[in-house]
Write a protein that holds these residues in place. Structure first.
Motif, PDB file in Angstrom:
ATOM      1  N   UNK A 372       0.838  -1.199   0.000  1.00  0.00           N
ATOM      2  CA  UNK A 372       0.000   0.000   0.000  1.00  0.00           C
ATOM      3  C   UNK A 372       0.872   1.247   0.000  1.00  0.00           C
ATOM      4  N   UNK A 373       1.863   1.239   0.877  1.00  0.00           N
ATOM      5  CA  UNK A 373       2.758   2.383   0.976  1.00  0.00           C
ATOM      6  C   UNK A 373       3.522   2.570  -0.328  1.00  0.00           C
ATOM      7  N   UNK A 379       2.781   6.576  -7.023  1.00  0.00           N
ATOM      8  CA  UNK A 379       1.882   7.574  -7.598  1.00  0.00           C
ATOM      9  C   UNK A 379       2.333   8.971  -7.242  1.00  0.00           C
ATOM     10  N   UNK A 380       2.821   9.117  -6.006  1.00  0.00           N
ATOM     11  CA  UNK A 380       3.265  10.442  -5.581  1.00  0.00           C
ATOM     12  C   UNK A 380       4.502  10.876  -6.366  1.00  0.00           C
ATOM     13  N   UNK A 381       5.410   9.939  -6.554  1.00  0.00           N
ATOM     14  CA  UNK A 381       6.680  10.311  -7.178  1.00  0.00           C
ATOM     15  C   UNK A 381       6.553  10.535  -8.670  1.00  0.00           C
ATOM     16  N   UNK A 393      -0.896  10.488   2.146  1.00  0.00           N
ATOM     17  CA  UNK A 393      -1.304   9.130   1.762  1.00  0.00           C
ATOM     18  C   UNK A 393      -0.206   8.113   2.024  1.00  0.00           C
ATOM     19  N   UNK A 394       1.050   8.577   1.997  1.00  0.00           N
ATOM     20  CA  UNK A 394       2.159   7.660   2.269  1.00  0.00           C
ATOM     21  C   UNK A 394       2.416   7.587   3.769  1.00  0.00           C
ATOM     22  N   UNK A 395       2.430   8.768   4.393  1.00  0.00           N
ATOM     23  CA  UNK A 395       2.878   8.819   5.793  1.00  0.00           C
ATOM     24  C   UNK A 395       1.923   8.077   6.716  1.00  0.00           C
ATOM     25  N   UNK A 396       0.610   8.182   6.447  1.00  0.00           N
ATOM     26  CA  UNK A 396      -0.366   7.563   7.360  1.00  0.00           C
ATOM     27  C   UNK A 396      -0.207   6.044   7.442  1.00  0.00           C
TER      28      UNK A 396
END
Lengths: 536, 510
Positions: A372-373, A379-381, A393-396
Motif C-alpha cells: 500500500x505504501x 503515484x506520488x513520485x 497518503x504515504x505517511x499515514x
C-alpha cells in the motif's frame, strides 16, 4: 492501550483543532462552501453541470451527498452560505460551521485509529513480548514504549492532517478515517468489510485510486484464492468463486449506488470529465517534492548549460514558469517534455515490483501495508499533476508499520520529517508560521523520541538522531537551515524581487531528495524481506 | 537525543503553540474608533515614547494628549514601549508616527504586537515557570514537565495577554523570579526582581505586603547584627533598583510627582466597568455615591484594605516560611482585589499567579479558583470577541490538570482545613462525605459559571437592565472570591511548617 489514555489523546487534539478555528483559510474553504450551496439548492441532475463559481464540483458523488447532508445542518447556522451566487461568503457562522464540520467528521478518524491500535496489538505481538520482557522488570512501562499509544499519537496528531484540514481546510481526516478503517478490517481478516470501506472511500475522493492496485492484488490473492503452496506461491486451484462473487457484489454495489443515478441520467461522461480534468500540467503550481521536481530542476540546469555552450539559443526557450506560477502546462527545454501517458507508464512500472512481490508470497497484513505504501509512493513520485498534500497518503499507512519494525521506523522518521516540511509552503501567511513550526516541532519531537524509545538498541551512535544514520541526520538538520533560509535569510539577502520562487524551489527539490531516498530504502527493505523469509 | 529534554521541549512548544493560536483572535478595541482599546493604548505609548523627549512622556502638552490613552504605567513599561517602538519604527515608520498613527491597525502590525508579547513571555515568564517547577525536589522528571505544562496553560493570563492584549506576563514573570529567588535565600536578588515588577506595573503593589513582611520576618529571625546587615542589603538593593529605573524622573520634584500622580489616579472611580470585587457587588444593593463623597469612599477603601491585610501579614511577619509566603501572596492580593480602590477585572491575574504556584500542593482548590478567575473576566472577553477561545482554553486547562497532576494528588480534601479539623474533632464522620461534598460543590460551581456564561452570550438582557449579565457574573465570581479569601486565610494561619519551626527552635536554643 488503556481507553482513558486514548481518550485524553483525542480530547487534547480536538482542543487543538478548536483553537485553530480563527486561522487562515485557503480557497478550499470557498470550494467547499460552494459545494454546500450547489448540493443544497440545485437538483441532483444539475450538480455536475453547475458552474456559477469557478470551483465546480470535482469530487465523486458520495462526497457530493456528504456535502448535501452537511448543508441540511448548515441551514441552522447561516442560510446565506447556501446560495450559489453568494461567492466568497464567509460570515462568522459560516466559518464556525465549516470548521466544526471538519472537526466533527474527524471522529470517523478517531474510531478508525482506535480500531487500528487494537490491530497493532496483534501486529506487534512479537515486539510487545520483547517490550514486556524488557520493561517487566521496571515498575510501570514508560508511556513512550507502548506501541499503541505511540501509534495513536502519530495518527491523530499527524502534522499533515492537522494543517491541511484545520488550517488550509479540507476533509482529509474523515477520508483518512475511512481508509484506516478499511485497513483495520483487512488486518482483522474481515476482507469484505475492508473492501466495502475502501470502495466507499474511492467514491468519496478518487485520489485514493493511487493505492487501489494494492487492494486489488491483495484481495484477489488472499481472499479469492484461499490457499498457498509450500513455497508461498499462489495455488491456482484454490480460487473460491463464492468469495470472488461476494467481493464483486460489495464493490459494484457501492459504485452502483454512487454513480448509478448519474448513469441513469446519462451524465457519466460529464461526471468523469469533472473528476479527471486534463490540461492541468505535469506539476502543481508549487512543485510537490517528487521525481518531477528533480526532473524540472535538471531541465533548468541543462538549459542553462546549453545556453552557455550555445547549444540552445535564448529565443528557443519558452518563458518558463518557475514554481509558484499559475497552473498550466509546462514544456521542458533541454530534456524531453513529459506527457500524461509517460507518467502513467512510469507510475505503473514503479508499482509493478511491489505488486508482483505481494502476489508471490502468502499475503500477510504486513505485506499488504508495505505494498500500500509503495503504491502511494509510486503515484506520488511519478504521477501527473500531484499535489504536495498527497504525501499524507504515504505517511499515514507508514505510521502503522513504523511502530512495529525498526527498519520501517527509520524510513518513517526521515520521510515524515521531510514530507511534512514540504507542506510548509501550503501555509504561506505570516501569522500561521509560528503555528506550523510549533505543530511540526511537536510532532517531530514526539516521533523521534517515541520511536527511539520503542526501537531502542544497545548500539547508540553519537551525534545522530534516533534511528537515523549520520548522513540522514545531516540531511534532517539541513531541513532546519533550509527553513531558516526560506523564512528569514532569503528576505534579508534582498532576493525577494529578483528570485521570488527560489525558496519554494529549494524546499521542493531538497525534500524531493529525501522522499526519493526514503522510497528507494523502503523498496529495498520490502524486497529483501522476502529473501529473509526464504532463508528461514 | 535525550528523552527527558525532548519531553520538556514538547511541553514548552505546546504552551507556545496555544499562546500563538489564541493570538490569532481579535484584540480589545479592534476596529472600534475613536478610542479603540488596550491594544491601541500600548501602540500609542510606543508612539509617544519614541517621538517625545523623556521629560514629556507623562505631561499633558500639545504633542501629548493625556486624555487619549495617556501613559499611566511606571517607567519600566515606558522603556519597554520605547524599545518596541524603536523596532516598530524600523519595520514601518507609519506604525509610530506622531498623531498620524492613531488607531493604526493592519495585519502586519497585529503580528508585530503579538510577537512582542510572545518575546516578553518567552524571555521572562516561561523560564521562570520552568525554573520554579524544576526546583521542586520532591517530583520526578515527568511530573515536573507535566506541572510546568499545566502552569503554562493557565487560561486567564493567555487570554488577557494574547487575546485582549497586555504585557502581564512580564510583571508577573518578574514577580515569579522574585519568589523563586526568595525561596532559595537570594533575598537581595529577589527584592530587586520584585522592585522591577513594581516598576513595570504598579498593580504589583498587591504583592508588596507579603514581600515586605517575609523579608522583615526573615531578618528578624536572624541574630541581631546579621539580621540588620541583611536588612540593609535588601534596602540598598530595593532603593538602587528603584533609583536606576526612575533615574530620568528624579531630577525634578514636579516631574516625579506628575509621574506618581499619573500612576495612581485617585480621581478615577472606585472600580472600572463591572469588577467582581466587594464594592462592585455591594453597589448592586447599596448606592454609595448617594451618601458618600469621593474622598470618603477612598478612605473607606483604604481602611478596609489595610484591615484585611492585617491577619495574613502579621502571621507571615512572625512566622515567615516559604509556604506561608506563597499563601500570604494569595491573601494579600485577594484582599487588594476585593477591597481596594480603582480595581480592574484583569487584576484578578495578580492573585492567580501565587495560586498557580500552589497548584501542585492544592490542585483542587487552585484549579477551582483559576477557572473562576478566568470566568470573572467574561464580560470583558465578550466585548473583545474572545468567548470561544476562553471556553476552549479553560477546558484545556482543566483537562491538563486532570492529566498532568494525576501523579501529584487527586484528593480534593487534601489540605482542606475543615477536613483536618473534623478528622481531629469529629472522628465518627466519614472522610468520604467531605470528598463528595467538595467535589459536587466544585462541579456545581463550574456548571453555574458555564450556565451564566452561556446566558450572557446567547440571551440579550432586558432593556431596563442592560448590565444584568455582567453584574450577575461579577456577583457570582465575587461570592467565590470571598470564599476563597477566607479559605486561604484559614490555610495560611493553620500552616505550621514543622521542619522550619523545629530548626528555628534549635537555632534559638543554641
Amino acid at each position: 492501550m488503556a481507553a482513558p489514555m486514548y481518550f485524553s489523546v483525542v480530547v487534547t487534539v480536538t482542543i487543538v483543532k478548536l483553537l485553530l478555528i480563527p486561522s487562515y483559510r485557503s480557497t478550499d474553504f470557498e470550494v467547499h462552501r460552494n459545494w454546500l450551496a450547489i448540493t443544497h439548492s440545485r437538483p441532483v441532475s444539475q450538480w455536475y453541470y453547475e458552474d456559477t463559481s469557478e470551483w465546480t464540483l470535482d469530487y465523486p458523488p458520495m462526497f457530493a451527498w456528504f456535502e448535501f447532508l452537511l448543508s441540511r445542518i448548515a441551514k441552522l447556522f447561516d442560510p446565506a452560505m447556501l446560495e450559489v451566487t453568494n461567492l466568497n461568503y464567509a460570515s462568522f457562522a459560516t466559518v464556525l460551521f465549516q470548521r466544526l464540520s471538519v472537526i466533527v467528521s474527524d471522529f470517523v478518524l478517531v474510531y478508525a485509529v482506535y480500531e487500528c491500535c487494537q490491530c497493532v496489538q496483534v501486529l506487534c505481538c512479537f515486539r510487545c513480548c520483547q517490550c514486556v520482557q524488557l520493561v517487566g522488570k521496571k515498575k510501570s512501562p514508560h508511556l513512550l514504549s507502548q506501541p499503541m499509544f505511540v501509534l495513536a499519537v502519530l495518527l491523530l496528531w499527524n502534522f499533515g492532517l492537522l494543517i491541511v484540514d484545520h488550517i488550509h481546510f479540507q476533509y482529509n481526516g474523515f477520508l483518512t478515517g475511512l481508509k484506516l478503517l478499511s485497513i483495520a478490517r483487512i488486518l482483522q481478516r474481515r476482507h469484505l468489510e475492508g473492501a466495502f470501506w475502501f470502495s466507499l472511500l474511492l467514491n468519496f475522493k478518487h485520489i485514493y485510486l493511487y493505492i487501489a492496485p494494492a487492494y486489488f492484488i491483495f484481495l484477489l490473492r488472499s481472499y479469492c484464492f484461499t490457499r498457498s503452496n509450500r513455497d508461498g506461491r499462489v495455488q491456482w486451484t484454490s480460487l473460491s468463486l463464492m468469495n470472488l462473487f461476494g467481493l464483486g457484489v460489495v464493490v459494484l454495489e457501492v459504485f452502483a449506488i454512487s454513480f448509478g443515478p448519474f448513469i441513469a441520467m446519462g451524465q457519466l461522461g460529464q461526471v468523469l470529465s469533472r473528476l479527471f480534468p486534463v490540461k492541468r500540467g505535469l506539476v502543481h503550481a508549487y512543485w510537490a517534492p517528487n521525481f518531477w521536481a528533480l526532473y524540472n530542476i535538471a531541465d533548468k540546469a541543462a538549459t542553462a548549460v546549453a545556453v552557455r555552450a550555445k547549444l540552445l539559443s535564448a529565443d528557443d526557450i519558452t518563458k518558463a514558469t518557475m514554481t509558484g506560477g499559475l497552473v498550466q502546462e509546462y514544456t521542458h527545454n533541454a530534456l524531453p517534455t513529459i506527457t500524461p501517458l509517460v507518467t502513467v507508464i512510469l507510475t505503473l512500472a514503479a508499482m509493478m515490483p511491489a505488486l508482483v512481490h505481494l502476489w508471490r508470497r502468502p499475503c500477510t497484513p504486513r505485506d499488504f501495508l508495505r505494498c500500500l505504501v509503495l503504491c502511494a509512493f509510486s503515484s506520488f513520485l511519478f504521477g501527473y499533476h500531484v499535489h504536495e498534500k498527497a504525501i499524507i497518503l504515504i505517511i499515514i499507512p507508514l505510521s502503522l508499520l513504523a511502530v512495529e519494525s525498526r527498519q520501517d521506523g527509520q524510513v518513517f522518521l526521515l520521510l515524515s520529517t521531510c514530507g511534512h516540511l514540504s507542506l510548509f509552503p501550503l501555509l504561506f501567511t505570516q501569522a500561521e508560521t509560528p503555528s506550523k513550526v510549533c505543530l511540526m516541532l511537536m510532532f517531530s519531537l514526539f516521533a523521534f523520541m517515541s520511536l527511539g524509545v520503542l526501537h531502542s538498541s544497545s548500539k547508540k551512535r553519537p551525534y545522530c538522531l534516533p534511528l537515523l544514520s549520520p548522513l540522514e541526520t545531516a540531511y534532517t538538520v539541513g531541513l532546519v537551515f533550509l527553513q531558516l533560509y526560506c523564512s528569514l535569510g532569503h528576505h534579508t539577502l534582498g532576493l525577494t524581487t529578483r528570485l521570488p520562487f527560489l525558496p519554494l524551489m529549494l524546499t521542493s527539490v531538497y525534500c524531493a531528495v529525501g522522499v526519493m531516498w526514503s522510497w528507494l530504502k523502503f523498496y529495498l527493505i520490502t524486497l529483501t524481506d522476502m529473501q529473509h523469509l526464504k532463508q528461514s | 537525543m535525550d528523552t527527558r529534554f525532548g519531553t520538556l521541549c514538547t511541553a514548552v512548544v505546546f504552551a507556545v503553540f496555544v499562546r500563538w493560536v489564541v493570538s490569532l483572535n481579535s484584540y480589545s478595541g479592534m476596529g472600534k474608533p475613536p478610542m479603540y482599546g488596550d491594544y491601541e493604548a500600548q501602540r500609542h505609548w510606543m508612539e509617544i515614547t519614541t517621538n517625545l523627549p523623556i521629560k514629556q512622556w507623562y505631561f499633558n502638552g500639545t504633542d501629548n494628549d493625556l486624555l487619549y490613552w495617556g501613559l499611566d504605567y511606571p517607567p519600566l513599561t515606558a522603556y519597554h514601549m520605547w524599545l518596541c517602538g524603536k523596532v516598530a519604527e524600523w519595520i514601518d515608520p507609519d506604525w509610530t508616527s506622531l498623531f498620524a498613527s492613531r488607531g493604526y491597525e493592519s495585519y502586519e502590525h497585529k503580528l508585530f504586537m503579538r510577537y512582542s508579547v510572545l518575546i516578553g513571555d518567552v524571555v521572562i515568564y516561561i523560564p521562570a515557570v520552568l525554573l520554579y517547577c524544576f526546583l521542586q525536589k520532591k517530583f520526578t522528571h515527568t511530573q515536573k514537565v507535566l506541572l510546568s505544562c499545566v502552569l503554562l496553560l493557565f487560561p486567564g493570563l493567555i487570554i488577557i495577554d494574547y487575546g485582549h492584549f497586555q504585557y502581564n506576563s512580564i510583571s508577573l514573570g518578574l514577580t515569579l523570579w522574585a519568589v523563586i529567588a526568595l525561596s532559595h535565600r537570594h533575598e537581595v536578588l529577589g527584592s530587586a526582581a520584585f522592585m522591577l515588577a513594581l516598576c513595570y506595573k504598579q498593580m504589583s503593589l498587591y504583592h508588596a505586603m507579603p514581600f515586605f513582611c517575609y523579608l522583615l520576618g526573615k531578618c528578624w529571625q536572624q541574630r541581631w547584627k546579621k539580621g540588620f546587615f541583611s536588612l540593609c542589603c535588601i534596602g540598598v538593593s530595593v532603593l538602587a533598583t528603584f533609583a536606576f529605573v526612575w533615574m530620568p524622573f528624579l531630577s525634578d520634584k514636579d516631574l516625579f510627582l506628575q509621574v506618581v500622580h499619573r500612576i495612581f489616579p485617585v480621581a478615577r472611580g472606585v472600580f472600572e466597568d463591572k469588577v467582581s470585587n466587594f464594592w462592585c457587588s455591594l453597589s448592586v444593593v447599596v448606592k454609595f455615591r448617594n451618601f458618600m463623597s469621593h474622598e470618603g469612599l477612598l478612605k473607606l477603601c483604604l481602611a478596609t484594605t489595610l484591615l484585611g491585610l492585617v491577619p495574613s501579614s502579621l502571621d507571615l511577619l512572625f512566622r515567615p516560611s516559604g509556604n506561608k509566603f506563597k499563601l500570604a501572596l494569595v491573601n494579600s492580593s485577594l484582599v487588594f482585589f476585593l477591597f481596594s480602590f480603582q480595581v480592574h477585572e484583569k487584576s484578578i491575574l495578580l492573585p492567580a499567579l501565587p495560586v498557580c504556584l500552589l497548584l501542585p500542593w492544592r490542585p483542587f482548590t487552585s484549579t477551582w479558583f483559576l477557572t473562576i478567575a478566568t470566568f470573572s473576566m467574561l464580560p470583558l472577553l465578550v466585548k473583545d470577541g474572545l468567548v470561544i477561545a476562553t471556553l476552549i482554553t479553560s477546558i484545556l486547562f482543566i483537562i491538563a490538570v486532570e492529566l498532568g497532576l494525576q501523579g501529584v494528588s487527586s484528593d480534593p480534601t487534601i489540605g482542606c482545613p475543615v477536613c483536618i479539623w473534623s478528622s481531629k474533632n469529629l472522628p465518627w464522620l466519614p472522610h468520604r462525605v467531605f470528598f463528595y461534598a467538595v467535589k459536587s460543590g466544585f462541579y456545581a460551581s463550574l456548571m453555574g459559571a458555564l450556565f451564566l456564561g452561556l446566558l450572557s452570550v446567547v440571551v440579550p438582557p432586558p432593556s431596563s437592565l442592560p448590565d444584568l449579565w455582567p453584574v450577575l457574573i461579577s456577583v457570582y465570581s465575587c461570592s467565590h472570591f470571598i470564599g476563597f479569601t477566607l479559605y486561604y486565610h484559614i490555610v495560611q494561619l493553620m500552616t505550621t511548617d514543622s521542619k522550619e519551626t523545629a530548626a528555628q527552635k534549635t537555632k534559638k536554643t543554641q
